[in-house]
Design a protein around this motif. Structure first.
Motif, short mmCIF file in Angstrom:
data_model
loop_
_atom_site.label_atom_id
_atom_site.label_comp_id
_atom_site.label_asym_id
_atom_site.label_seq_id
_atom_site.Cartn_x
_atom_site.Cartn_y
_atom_site.Cartn_z
N GLN A 33 54.21 47.96 -37.56
CA GLN A 33 53.06 47.33 -38.21
C GLN A 33 52.50 46.18 -37.39
OE1 GLN A 33 54.82 47.11 -42.40
NE2 GLN A 33 52.65 47.18 -42.80
N ASN A 34 53.17 45.84 -36.29
CA ASN A 34 52.69 44.76 -35.43
C ASN A 34 51.59 45.30 -34.52
OD1 ASN A 34 52.30 42.55 -33.85
ND2 ASN A 34 54.27 42.67 -32.79
N THR A 35 50.36 44.94 -34.84
CA THR A 35 49.22 45.45 -34.07
C THR A 35 48.83 44.54 -32.92
OG1 THR A 35 47.64 44.38 -35.57
CG2 THR A 35 48.32 46.65 -36.11
N LEU A 112 46.11 53.79 -33.14
CA LEU A 112 45.83 52.60 -33.95
C LEU A 112 45.32 53.06 -35.30
CD1 LEU A 112 45.63 49.49 -34.05
CD2 LEU A 112 43.26 49.72 -33.24
N ILE A 113 46.00 52.63 -36.37
CA ILE A 113 45.61 52.96 -37.74
C ILE A 113 44.83 51.79 -38.32
CG2 ILE A 113 46.41 53.60 -40.05
CD1 ILE A 113 47.09 55.71 -38.01
N LEU A 148 52.30 57.07 -43.84
CA LEU A 148 51.47 55.97 -44.28
C LEU A 148 51.32 55.96 -45.79
CD1 LEU A 148 48.55 56.52 -41.72
CD2 LEU A 148 50.59 55.11 -41.39
N THR A 149 51.24 54.76 -46.37
CA THR A 149 50.95 54.60 -47.79
C THR A 149 49.64 53.82 -47.92
OG1 THR A 149 53.30 54.58 -48.42
CG2 THR A 149 51.72 53.65 -50.00
N LEU A 218 52.63 50.44 -45.35
CA LEU A 218 51.47 50.18 -46.19
C LEU A 218 50.25 49.93 -45.33
CD1 LEU A 218 50.44 49.64 -49.13
CD2 LEU A 218 50.85 47.22 -48.65
N VAL A 219 49.14 50.59 -45.64
CA VAL A 219 47.88 50.43 -44.91
C VAL A 219 46.83 49.91 -45.86
CG1 VAL A 219 46.07 51.57 -43.59
CG2 VAL A 219 48.45 52.28 -43.31
#
Length: 310
Positions: A33-35, A112-113, A148-149, A218-219
């Motif tokens: 989750q670290n973008t 990348l989401i 992904l949620t 979680l997105v």
């Protein structure tokens, strides 16, 4: 190289612990989750892209040489693939593969989401997509599965696929066809060198989307949208979502309006299912969201579900 999975223990507020004795907390796999390691892409550049919709149980294939798009920002080399996926069908499992071309090489994907407000939410670097040997119905490929949620209230998520200058300096070791055949028929595997595929800026990528029930990242903002206007992105449009997430509280203040019965039932059922699967983290997120929306029964449902499972 396979990505190392990080395990974290779940935590709960002291007040809730006191009312639910004897809970055993399971570890949960956390995906990246670290973008911060992802390239920084201006929003206007994202809005210029044409995002190809991918429905569940479908596979969308893009040839970057002919259908790739350009994003001229540092850190991205060559064309990109841009997909949009539905965010209102529950948890998602996205399988991304990059086909090996033994003559030209292989595209090493990074993903990348972004949530529906084009906020980066998860980054899967090229190391996440590992080499898969050819099978009866599949060829050599780099592949990874992303779970992904989507946060409640979203309609779309965005999936940007690209490679980097660093990736182009690396290679992937393939399985020699003679070795693959020997393995398949049970013969002795010959001692011969394996071919090397260089990494290239174009290739063929495939994205398959399906619903999932596994723990996932979680997105999007957990507590829904605070905006009213749409965000137009390429050839798609999506509602604006909040970009900040309020700090969770042990017992969030409920809205003055009562929650609709159907909504109440939806959250209670989702909490029960999450606890039954051992996903206490998801159950807690659902509990917090339900109470912020005005639920009067979500907390008792959570507590009785955990007691029943213990």
């Amino acid at each position: 190289m396979k990505m190392k999975k990080t395990l974290i223990a779940l935590c709960m507020t002291a007040g809730l612990l006191a009312s639910v004795p004897g809970i055993t907390f399971a570890d949960v796999n956390i995906v990246p989750q670290n973008t911060s390691a992802a390239p920084s892409i201006p929003r206007d550049a994202l809005q210029q892209l044409s995002w190809t919709p991918v429905n569940t149980s479908k596979t969308q294939t893009v040839s970057l040489a002919t259908a790739g798009q350009r994003v001229n920002v540092p850190g991205i080399a060559g064309p990109v693939a841009a997909f949009s996926v539905p965010a209102n069908v529950g948890e998602l499992s996205l399988t991304l593969s990059s086909d090996v071309n033994k003559k030209s090489g292989v595209f090493a994907p990074n993903v990348l989401i972004l949530d529906e407000n084009m906020t980066p939410s998860a980054f899967f670097p090229s190391e996440y997509f590992t080499y898969q040997e050819p099978g009866v119905l599949s060829a050599d490929r780099l592949e990874g599965v992303m779970r992904l949620t989507p946060a409640l209230g979203q309609q779309k998520l965005y999936v940007l696929v690209f490679t980097t200058d660093k990736d182009l300096q690396n290679t992937t070791t393939l399985l020699d066809p003679a070795k693959a055949y020997a393995k398949g028929v049970g013969n002795a595997v010959p001692s011969i060198p394996d071919p090397i595929a260089r990494h290239v800026i174009d290739g063929v990528v495939n994205l398959k989307v399906k619903t999932s029930t596994s723990s996932s990242v979680l997105v999007g903002p957990l507590f829904g949208s605070s905006g009213a206007g749409p965000v137009v992105v390429g050839n798609t449009a999506a509602p604006v979502a909040a970009t900040t997430t309020p700090a969770p509280a042990p017992a969030p203040a409920a809205k003055s309006e009562p929650m609709l019965n159907d909504t109440e039932s939806y959250f209670n059922q989702a909490i029960k299912q999450a606890v039954a699967k051992g996903d206490v983290d998801k159950a807690l997120r659902l509990l917090d969201e339900a109470e912020r929306l005005g639920s009067k029964t979500a907390r008792s449902t959570f507590i009785s579900s955990v007691k029943g499972k213990g």
